[in-house]
Write an enzyme that holds these catalytic residues in place. Structure first.
Site, mmCIF file in Angstrom:
data_model
loop_
_atom_site.group_PDB
_atom_site.id
_atom_site.type_symbol
_atom_site.label_atom_id
_atom_site.label_comp_id
_atom_site.label_asym_id
_atom_site.label_seq_id
_atom_site.Cartn_x
_atom_site.Cartn_y
_atom_site.Cartn_z
ATOM 1 N N LYS A 12 39.436 46.649 33.772
ATOM 2 C CA LYS A 12 40.521 45.804 34.300
ATOM 3 C C LYS A 12 40.432 44.429 33.688
ATOM 4 O O LYS A 12 39.339 43.957 33.321
ATOM 5 C CB LYS A 12 40.502 45.711 35.827
ATOM 6 C CG LYS A 12 39.340 44.929 36.459
ATOM 7 C CD LYS A 12 39.588 43.450 36.629
ATOM 8 C CE LYS A 12 38.281 42.686 36.552
ATOM 9 N NZ LYS A 12 38.179 41.350 36.888
ATOM 10 N N VAL A 101 29.093 45.778 29.929
ATOM 11 C CA VAL A 101 28.322 45.650 31.173
ATOM 12 C C VAL A 101 28.246 44.164 31.542
ATOM 13 O O VAL A 101 27.966 43.321 30.689
ATOM 14 C CB VAL A 101 26.902 46.223 30.976
ATOM 15 C CG1 VAL A 101 26.053 46.006 32.222
ATOM 16 C CG2 VAL A 101 26.990 47.708 30.630
ATOM 17 N N ASP A 142 36.933 45.294 43.235
ATOM 18 C CA ASP A 142 37.808 45.767 42.153
ATOM 19 C C ASP A 142 37.954 47.284 42.111
ATOM 20 O O ASP A 142 38.667 47.814 41.256
ATOM 21 C CB ASP A 142 37.235 45.338 40.785
ATOM 22 C CG ASP A 142 37.269 43.836 40.578
ATOM 23 O OD1 ASP A 142 38.153 43.177 41.151
ATOM 24 O OD2 ASP A 142 36.408 43.337 39.835
HETATM 25 O O1 C5P Z 1 33.053 42.974 45.608
HETATM 26 P P1 C5P Z 1 32.045 42.896 44.523
HETATM 27 O O2 C5P Z 1 30.779 43.651 44.880
HETATM 28 O O3 C5P Z 1 32.550 43.266 43.189
HETATM 29 O O4 C5P Z 1 31.628 41.364 44.422
HETATM 30 C C1 C5P Z 1 30.498 40.946 43.709
HETATM 31 C C2 C5P Z 1 30.206 39.492 44.069
HETATM 32 O O5 C5P Z 1 31.215 38.634 43.538
HETATM 33 C C3 C5P Z 1 30.187 39.199 45.556
HETATM 34 O O6 C5P Z 1 28.906 39.421 46.109
HETATM 35 C C4 C5P Z 1 30.553 37.722 45.591
HETATM 36 O O7 C5P Z 1 29.441 36.913 45.261
HETATM 37 C C5 C5P Z 1 31.539 37.590 44.438
HETATM 38 N N1 C5P Z 1 32.946 37.715 44.874
HETATM 39 C C6 C5P Z 1 33.527 36.701 45.597
HETATM 40 N N2 C5P Z 1 34.825 36.808 45.994
HETATM 41 C C7 C5P Z 1 35.551 37.898 45.667
HETATM 42 C C8 C5P Z 1 34.988 38.949 44.921
HETATM 43 C C9 C5P Z 1 33.671 38.824 44.531
HETATM 44 O O8 C5P Z 1 32.878 35.693 45.895
HETATM 45 N N3 C5P Z 1 36.833 37.972 46.038
#
Ligand code: C5P
Length: 305
Positions: A12, A101, A142
């Protein structure tokens, strides 16, 4: 019963990424326009007693950091699916990695989405799209988008996905970095940069939606935006030069992808993408590839009964 299933899921990108103030749960409210591009991880699953994963990386990708135990998001996806249906199942998961990655292109999320679709088919569970979307949202912000692909608006913490009907298709040149960036670290950097300012709710620029509706590539290039970009550039100042090099080689727009460090360059046609990719490759900044967008989300590509 089906014994082997292969599913591809796309990388994405965010055509715009508006980030609001940090929420109490640590996440940030987002208003983003996602697009899936033709760079895919492929996940193959076969029946097994336990859930396990193997990651096969292409030469250009440093995938050594991808865990192969329960911390791997594909393992979490398979277990969550079985738990949701109240069944005990195992699968040997093999991930063919092509998405950078820790590159800001949701490669792990693609693997999770592909694993949900693959295991659902392997185990004959018949989950609805809504069920899979609900599980996807629990796995990562995502992941729901990786299921649907195309072009879509993302809200909430990114997990609320509303497809956008757009006619245009584009080519994207992707400049990877030899070293990935940690998404939480980039969000932390943004919070630190914003410490003394009032941050409003996140927004999607009108100009971007207008450019998408009119499929005007020059306007779209000018409207690309990413609130995480200043934070990614603080952590990796050399990306600034990379963005400038792509623009100098005729890209219609240049932006850091998500939390970075991959950089994206918008092109109208494949021939232009080749030209921009050649220019970037010549500067020795990092591995370069290109891909069309939008493309479909996670999809079964092979099944052996
Ligand atoms: O949801 P995901 O596991 O992909 O998010 C990884 C990290 O990215 C979260 O732990 C957070 O620190 C940050 N994040 C965030 N706000 C979002 C998405 C991700 O702060 N909307």
């Amino acid at each position: 019963m089906t014994r082997a299933v292969s599913v591809t899921a796309p990388a994405k990108i965010n055509l715009s990424l508006g980030v609001g103030p940090r929420r109490d749960d640590g996440f940030h409210p987002l208003a983003t326009v996602y697009q899936a591009i033709g760079l895919y991880d492929e996940v193959s699953v076969v029946q097994a007693d336990e859930v396990s994963v193997e990651v096969r990386a292409h030469d250009r990708l440093p995938a050594g950091d991808v865990p192969t135990d329960a911390r791997n998001i594909a393992v979490a996806a398979a277990r969550l699916l079985a738990e949701h249906h109240g069944v005990e199942r195992g699968a040997r998961i093999v991930i063919d990695k092509r998405i950078p990655v820790a590159g800001g292109m949701a490669g792990g999320s693609a693997d999770a989405a592909a694993t949900l679709v693959a295991c659902d088919r392997l185990w004959d569970l018949g989950s609805t799209r809504d069920e899979l979307a609900g599980l996807a949202a629990r796995l990562g912000s995502d992941v729901p988008f990786a299921l649907v692909g195309g072009t879509a608006i993302g809200s909430g913490r990114g997990e609320v996905v509303t497809p956008l009907m757009t006619l245009g298709s584009y080519w994207w040149v992707v400049l990877e970095s030899p070293r990935g960036l940690s998404t939480p670290a980039v969000y932390r950097e943004l919070d630190a940069m914003r410490e003394s300012s009032e941050v409003g709710p996140p927004e999607i620029p009108d100009a971007l939606l207008k450019a998408l509706r009119g499929h005007d590539v020059a306007d779209l290039g000018a409207a690309l935006s990413n609130d995480l970009q200043p934070a990614a550039l603080r952590l990796r100042p050399e990306l600034q030069e990379a963005l400038a090099v792509g623009l100098a080689h005729s890209a219609h727009g240049a932006v850091v992808s998500g939390s970075g460090p991959s950089c994206l360059f918008l092109c109208e046609a494949r021939s232009q993408a080749v030209q921009v990719a050649d220019g970037l490759a010549g500067s020795g900044l990092g591995p370069v590839s290109f891909a069309p967008g939008p493309v479909h989300g996670a999809r079964v590509v092979a099944k052996e009964a």
